[in-house]
Design a protein around this motif. Structure first.
Motif, mmCIF file in Angstrom:
data_model
loop_
_atom_site.group_PDB
_atom_site.id
_atom_site.type_symbol
_atom_site.label_atom_id
_atom_site.label_comp_id
_atom_site.label_asym_id
_atom_site.label_seq_id
_atom_site.Cartn_x
_atom_site.Cartn_y
_atom_site.Cartn_z
ATOM 1 N N SER A 252 0.834 -1.206 0.000
ATOM 2 C CA SER A 252 0.000 0.000 0.000
ATOM 3 C C SER A 252 0.868 1.255 0.000
ATOM 4 N N ALA A 253 2.075 1.173 0.590
ATOM 5 C CA ALA A 253 2.977 2.317 0.589
ATOM 6 C C ALA A 253 3.451 2.617 -0.831
ATOM 7 N N MET A 254 3.886 1.580 -1.533
ATOM 8 C CA MET A 254 4.322 1.751 -2.921
ATOM 9 C C MET A 254 3.200 2.312 -3.771
ATOM 10 N N SER A 255 2.013 1.751 -3.611
ATOM 11 C CA SER A 255 0.873 2.170 -4.410
ATOM 12 C C SER A 255 0.488 3.610 -4.106
ATOM 13 N N ALA A 256 0.456 3.960 -2.810
ATOM 14 C CA ALA A 256 0.052 5.309 -2.431
ATOM 15 C C ALA A 256 1.022 6.351 -2.967
ATOM 16 N N LEU A 257 2.310 6.080 -2.880
ATOM 17 C CA LEU A 257 3.311 7.057 -3.302
ATOM 18 C C LEU A 257 3.492 7.100 -4.810
ATOM 19 N N PHE A 258 3.711 5.934 -5.398
ATOM 20 C CA PHE A 258 4.122 5.882 -6.806
ATOM 21 C C PHE A 258 3.018 5.436 -7.754
ATOM 22 N N GLY A 259 1.853 5.102 -7.201
ATOM 23 C CA GLY A 259 0.768 4.618 -8.035
ATOM 24 C C GLY A 259 0.983 3.162 -8.422
#
Length: 534
Positions: A252-259
């Motif tokens: 979720s961190a990767m997705s939230a930051l970088f899409g």
């Protein structure tokens, strides 16, 4: 007295005026600046293109006739498009870089009357930035007499010589500093000096800014103010995007930051832009950046340096150009040493680093912030509350005393004012209301003090054994216990603590080494990990 040297373009229209004897009846700027009786030129550096070489030579001959003491040097500067800003700036920048300036013997003037408007702008920029150590020279036809020489005026870009202009710049800077402080007339010298420096950085640089300081010190509010300032100055046109990195974990961190792209992970039914792309053209505020995982830190470093990155699960890079502001309560230098924060990322975001002091370090600023909070409460709730004189004195005396811990800093002060204003009958905060609030604050701080005592790493040690330890052993043990509390397992803690020496062992057993170390003090892993010792 220094020799005067002028630098300028050949005027392909103005310097061509007239033919034969008629040309001596016309004002020609390149000839005119050399014919000034009160401002003789030792040399003229005359730039021209190959299409006007004959005009340049004729102009040099005419200058020799009216001012034999002026040497004319011709410089061929051939541009494909003299109206192309990038090409013109590069050409003049190269000229300035090659030119052998001798400021101890010569006084340089840049003639801005001739050349295209683009050339004039480039001359100004290079002179203002001191790539050209010169003043600007402007010429014009004479109003009467001296038809050939015309008139000249010097423009010195040292604004300190223009009191009225300098005063206006100072006032603008003061207004900006006040804006960053939300209009609060703060009194703390260290804080005021820091805000003045932040103001200069904000209007002159787009490099990342790192704001450190305790929770409630005002990092988020200052970041929003910096965004509003930059947007007002037209340095940003995108959004302000804020995220608390402590809330980001795993995929979720990767997705939230970088899409992410569709199908990147289970449940990814569509594409997501991510916060970095949402901040394109604007400002990204990463609060608690120290909580980011190492993988996210590596991707963030690439995004900062290259303005490009891969969305999670994607194989096509995307672009985003944003101003980065970071906030942290951590000592990131310590986290770098502990291997929890990337050294290269820290170096990248630490170009401009500012440590915001907490309220307890700025007790002289409690009074002006008290007025600010009362005004903000009135604006938000439509009800204006005021202290009576005795109540105000009592509250400020307590708030500025050593008994007031202000662990929540300005956020806690705001909550305190909100409570008193809400409970005030007829909008009047009296002594009883202040006494109740002081008791409420004392009680809260007492509970926090007890919690801190239970969370003290050395509290796991038997008091008698603790009293027998040297300061050296106490400090070493406290550091080990803090690493243990942050690690999930005994092995993970051992790997962090023995990261260097384990490389020299054929079969390292970090967990066993740590277990034996703890046993020296009568401790085991379970007791160290137990946070609630009460």
């Amino acid at each position: 007295m220094h020799d005067r040297v002028a630098i300028g373009f050949l005027g392909t229209v103005l310097d061509r005026r007239g033919h034969g004897a008629e040309r001596w009846k016309k004002w020609r700027p390149s000839v005119g600046i050399c014919a000034q009786p009160d401002m003789p030129l030792r040399r003229l550096e005359l730039l021209h293109d190959n299409h006007h070489a004959r005009l340049a030579q004729l102009t040099a001959q005419d200058i020799a006739a009216v001012s034999p003491g002026t040497e004319v040097r011709l410089h061929a500067v051939n541009l494909q498009d003299p109206w192309d800003f990038e090409e013109m700036y590069a050409a003049l920048h190269d000229f300035a870089a090659r030119y052998a300036f001798d400021t101890e013997r010569e006084d340089y003037l840049v003639h801005i009357t001739t050349g295209t408007h683009v050339a004039q702008i480039c001359w100004f920029l290079l002179t203002e930035s001191r790539h050209l150590p010169a003043r600007l020279l402007q010429s014009s036809p004479a109003r009467q007499g001296q038809r050939l020489a015309g008139e000249v005026s010097l423009i010195d870009l040292d604004l300190s010589r223009y009191d009225q202009i300098a005063q206006r710049f100072r006032q603008e800077s003061d207004d900006t500093v006040s804006f960053l402080k939300s209009g609060i007339a703060t009194r703390n010298t260290r804080f005021n000096r820091m805000i003045e420096q932040i103001e200069r950085v904000a209007v002159r640089s787009d490099a990342p800014i790192l704001l450190s300081g305790p929770t409630g010190a005002g990092k988020s509010q200052l970041a929003r103010r910096l965004y509003q300032l930059k947007k007002t100055r037209h340095r940003l046109d995108g959004r302000f995007v804020e995220v608390n990195c402590a809330t980001l974990r795993g995929d979720s961190a990767m997705s939230a930051l970088f899409g992410h792209v569709k199908g990147a992970f289970t449940g990814a039914h569509g594409e997501r832009a991510g916060l970095l792309r949402s901040a394109d053209g604007g400002m990204l505020f990463l609060d608690e950046i120290g909580e980011l995982g190492l993988d996210e830190q590596a991707m963030l470093l690439k995004a900062i340096e290259e303005k490009r990155f891969f969305p999670f699960g994607g194989d096509c890079e995307v672009h985003s150009n944003f101003q980065l502001i970071c906030g942290t309560v951590r000592d990131l230098r310590q986290w770098v040493r502990a291997g929890r924060f990337r050294e290269d990322l820290y170096a990248r975001i630490n170009l401009w680093s500012f440590d915001l002091p907490g309220l307890a370090e700025r007790r002289e600023d409690i009074e002006p912030n008290l007025e600010f909070e009362l005004a903000r409460h009135a604006e938000q709730h439509g009800l204006r509350a005021r202290f009576n004189a005795e109540a105000r004195r009592a509250y400020l005396a307590f708030a500025a005393s050593p008994q007031a811990r202000w662990q929540g800093n300005f956020r806690e002060l705001s909550a305190s004012v909100t409570r008193m204003a809400t409970l005030a009958d007829a909008g009047r905060i009296d002594e009883d209301g202040v006494s109740e609030e002081i008791a409420r604050l004392r009680h809260g701080w007492q509970d926090e003090t007890q919690d801190e005592a239970r969370d003290e790493p050395l509290a796991a040690l038997d008091p008698e054994r603790l009293a027998q330890l040297d300061l050296f052993d106490r400090m070493q043990l406290e550091g080990v216990l803090r690493v243990c509390r942050d690690a999930a397992t005994l092995s993970e803690a051992g790997r962090r603590l023995f990261a260097a020496s384990r490389q020299l062992k054929a079969q390292p057993n970090d967990a066993d080494r740590l277990r034996k170390y703890l046993a020296r003090f009568g401790l085991d892993w379970e007791r160290v990990r137990r946070r609630d010792l009460g």
